[in-house]
Design an enzyme around this catalytic site. Structure first.
Site, PDB file in Angstrom:
ATOM      1  N   HIS A   1     -76.554 -30.760 -46.288  1.00 19.86           N
ATOM      2  CA  HIS A   1     -75.640 -30.511 -47.420  1.00 19.86           C
ATOM      3  C   HIS A   1     -75.011 -31.897 -47.936  1.00 19.86           C
ATOM      4  O   HIS A   1     -74.646 -32.095 -48.938  1.00 19.86           O
ATOM      5  CB  HIS A   1     -74.599 -29.640 -46.839  1.00 19.86           C
ATOM      6  CG  HIS A   1     -74.855 -28.150 -46.468  1.00 19.86           C
ATOM      7  ND1 HIS A   1     -75.255 -27.827 -45.234  1.00 19.86           N
ATOM      8  CD2 HIS A   1     -75.417 -27.135 -47.329  1.00 19.86           C
ATOM      9  CE1 HIS A   1     -75.487 -26.517 -45.243  1.00 19.86           C
ATOM     10  NE2 HIS A   1     -75.596 -25.968 -46.316  1.00 19.86           N
TER      11      HIS A   1
ATOM     12  N   ASP B   1     -84.160 -24.624 -51.331  1.00 22.28           N
ATOM     13  CA  ASP B   1     -84.187 -23.206 -51.732  1.00 22.28           C
ATOM     14  C   ASP B   1     -84.717 -23.129 -53.063  1.00 22.28           C
ATOM     15  O   ASP B   1     -84.020 -22.845 -53.936  1.00 22.28           O
ATOM     16  CB  ASP B   1     -82.695 -22.589 -51.732  1.00 22.28           C
ATOM     17  CG  ASP B   1     -82.071 -22.730 -50.234  1.00 22.28           C
ATOM     18  OD1 ASP B   1     -82.195 -21.519 -49.653  1.00 22.28           O
ATOM     19  OD2 ASP B   1     -81.480 -23.598 -49.723  1.00 22.28           O
TER      20      ASP B   1
ATOM     21  N   GLY C   1     -80.277 -27.648 -53.573  1.00 21.37           N
ATOM     22  CA  GLY C   1     -81.218 -28.386 -52.673  1.00 21.37           C
ATOM     23  C   GLY C   1     -82.528 -27.827 -53.061  1.00 21.37           C
ATOM     24  O   GLY C   1     -82.768 -26.488 -53.044  1.00 21.37           O
TER      25      GLY C   1
ATOM     26  N   SER D   1     -81.202 -26.432 -41.596  1.00 23.00           N
ATOM     27  CA  SER D   1     -80.766 -25.027 -42.166  1.00 23.00           C
ATOM     28  C   SER D   1     -79.551 -24.646 -41.454  1.00 23.00           C
ATOM     29  O   SER D   1     -79.707 -25.009 -40.068  1.00 23.00           O
ATOM     30  CB  SER D   1     -81.910 -24.058 -42.035  1.00 23.00           C
ATOM     31  OG  SER D   1     -81.203 -22.529 -42.164  1.00 23.00           O
ATOM     32  N   SER D   2     -78.696 -24.132 -41.955  1.00 24.33           N
ATOM     33  CA  SER D   2     -77.560 -23.535 -41.196  1.00 24.33           C
ATOM     34  C   SER D   2     -77.954 -22.649 -39.956  1.00 24.33           C
ATOM     35  O   SER D   2     -77.278 -22.396 -39.077  1.00 24.33           O
ATOM     36  CB  SER D   2     -76.577 -22.883 -41.939  1.00 24.33           C
ATOM     37  OG  SER D   2     -76.123 -23.779 -43.092  1.00 24.33           O
TER      38      SER D   2
HETATM   39  P1  AMP Z   1     -76.494 -23.154 -48.259  1.00 28.43           P
HETATM   40  O1  AMP Z   1     -75.352 -23.339 -47.442  1.00 28.43           O
HETATM   41  O2  AMP Z   1     -77.592 -22.665 -47.476  1.00 28.43           O
HETATM   42  O3  AMP Z   1     -76.315 -22.016 -49.347  1.00 28.43           O
HETATM   43  O4  AMP Z   1     -76.839 -24.269 -49.073  1.00 28.43           O
HETATM   44  C1  AMP Z   1     -76.120 -24.918 -49.863  1.00 28.43           C
HETATM   45  C2  AMP Z   1     -76.994 -26.060 -50.798  1.00 28.43           C
HETATM   46  O5  AMP Z   1     -77.521 -26.915 -49.693  1.00 28.43           O
HETATM   47  C3  AMP Z   1     -78.217 -25.522 -51.382  1.00 28.43           C
HETATM   48  O6  AMP Z   1     -78.313 -26.028 -52.557  1.00 28.43           O
HETATM   49  C4  AMP Z   1     -79.389 -25.720 -50.676  1.00 28.43           C
HETATM   50  O7  AMP Z   1     -80.656 -25.886 -51.078  1.00 28.43           O
HETATM   51  C5  AMP Z   1     -78.827 -27.033 -49.902  1.00 28.43           C
HETATM   52  N1  AMP Z   1     -79.632 -27.335 -48.574  1.00 28.43           N
HETATM   53  C6  AMP Z   1     -79.802 -26.483 -47.605  1.00 28.43           C
HETATM   54  N2  AMP Z   1     -80.527 -27.198 -46.389  1.00 28.43           N
HETATM   55  C7  AMP Z   1     -80.708 -28.341 -47.007  1.00 28.43           C
HETATM   56  C8  AMP Z   1     -81.860 -29.606 -46.560  1.00 28.43           C
HETATM   57  N3  AMP Z   1     -82.365 -29.245 -45.496  1.00 28.43           N
HETATM   58  N4  AMP Z   1     -81.744 -30.374 -47.402  1.00 28.43           N
HETATM   59  C9  AMP Z   1     -81.177 -30.494 -48.465  1.00 28.43           C
HETATM   60  N5  AMP Z   1     -80.550 -29.632 -49.146  1.00 28.43           N
HETATM   61  C10 AMP Z   1     -80.267 -28.439 -48.331  1.00 28.43           C
END
Ligand code: AMP
Length: 293
Positions: free
Chosen positions: A43, A158, A155, A193-194
């Site tokens: 993030h 996804d 990112g 990943s979260s």
């Molecule tokens: P999320 O909190 O999982 O909804 O992710 C929020 C944003 O962070 C989305 O655009 C994801 O694709 C991006 N993101 C999540 N994990 C990663 C990662 N390992 N590297 C780069 N971007 C990420």
């Protein structure tokens, strides 16, 4: 002299909108990073890219109920707001938008718009998570109406979600530009990943096989007699991970997400996978033949 760092926190559009309007009038470019929190370096890489290009960077944290097709998954989704705020402060993010559910869905049980997402809403993630992308398109639409950014940072992690949001932006006639950021990985190669915090130590170690498999397939793609054989080798390797269920591994045209029968040199192609390890669902992907710009 040390610099004073501010992180403006807004919980409601009532205060966020005039703040951003003023910045826009001052000619400041607004970049937006929507997230569901439990922030990690992936993030933060989006925040950093946004900071390089925009004077004002808005990060939102909202665990969106409408994109979870599984109530348990929503319940178990990690929530670490204090840690997240510290990370945003360190990254020198300008604004945290932290809406409550009523702010995004004032009508309570939301009447979601039904976007025509075509093939993107039928395959891969969509096939295994019915309704997921309608939830994503709806929430990003609602957030973007409030933030009205010049640039949206997403990112590659996804990948299908990017195509879905691109489509929603086109359907809603937003003028926003999309910037795609590379996947940030652990030293083992595991995509950050979260959800990784829910892996126990053994599963966390085993999960490195996902990216190892993707790297292997990319590197050795020309040594296989066909894309079918390459895909089967990938699935075979993933199935060896203890306590795992492989949902899919597909080799697709990166734009249409349709499976390819041959890999054409210079044509952007992607290998995508989703796999459960020890009760945690993980996704990853790798681009082949060309970098995404
Ligand atoms: P999320 O909190 O999982 O909804 O992710 C929020 C944003 O962070 C989305 O655009 C994801 O694709 C991006 N993101 C999540 N994990 C990663 C990662 N390992 N590297 C780069 N971007 C990420």
């Amino acid at each position: 002299m040390s610099k004073t760092i501010h992180l403006y926190l807004f919980k409601s559009e009532k205060h966020l909108a005039p703040f951003l309007k003023k910045k826009r009038i001052e000619g400041k470019k607004i970049g937006f990073v929507p997230t569901m929190g439990a922030l990690h370096r992936g993030h933060i890489s989006l925040i950093e890219k946004a900071k390089d290009e925009c004077e004002i960077v808005v990060c939102s944290i909202f665990v969106n109920p409408t994109q979870f097709n599984n109530a348990k998954d929503l319940e178990k989704y990690p929530r670490t707001i204090e840690h997240d705020m510290e990370m945003l402060l360190k990254a020198d993010c300008s604004v945290l938008y932290l809406p409550a559910s009523q702010e995004i869905y004032p009508e309570g049980k939301p009447e979601l718009k039904n976007y025509d997402l075509g093939y993107y809403d039928k395959v891969l993630e969509a096939a295994f998570r019915p309704g997921h992308f309608q939830g994503v398109a709806n929430v990003v639409y609602r957030l973007m109406k409030k933030v009205n950014p010049a640039v949206l940072y997403l990112g590659q992690k996804d990948f299908q979600q990017i195509q879905v949001i691109r489509k929603m932006i086109e359907l809603e006639n937003f003028q926003t530009k999309i910037e795609v950021c590379e996947i940030v990985r652990e030293l083992s190669g595991l995509a950050m990943s979260s959800r990784n915090v829910r892996l126990n130590e053994e599963a966390w170690n085993n999960a490195a096989v996902i990216s190892q498999t993707l790297f292997f397939l990319k590197e050795k793609r020309n040594e296989f007699s066909s894309v079918k054989a390459l895909r089967e080798e990938g699935i075979k390797r993933l199935k060896k991970i203890p306590d795992s269920i492989v949902e899919y591994l597909e080799i697709c045209d990166a734009e249409t997400l349709r499976p390819v029968e041959i890999i054409v040199k210079g044509k952007l192609t992607i290998i995508l996978t989703a796999i459960w390890i020890n009760g945690v669902r993980l996704i990853d992907n790798i681009l082949i033949e060309n970098k995404l710009t």
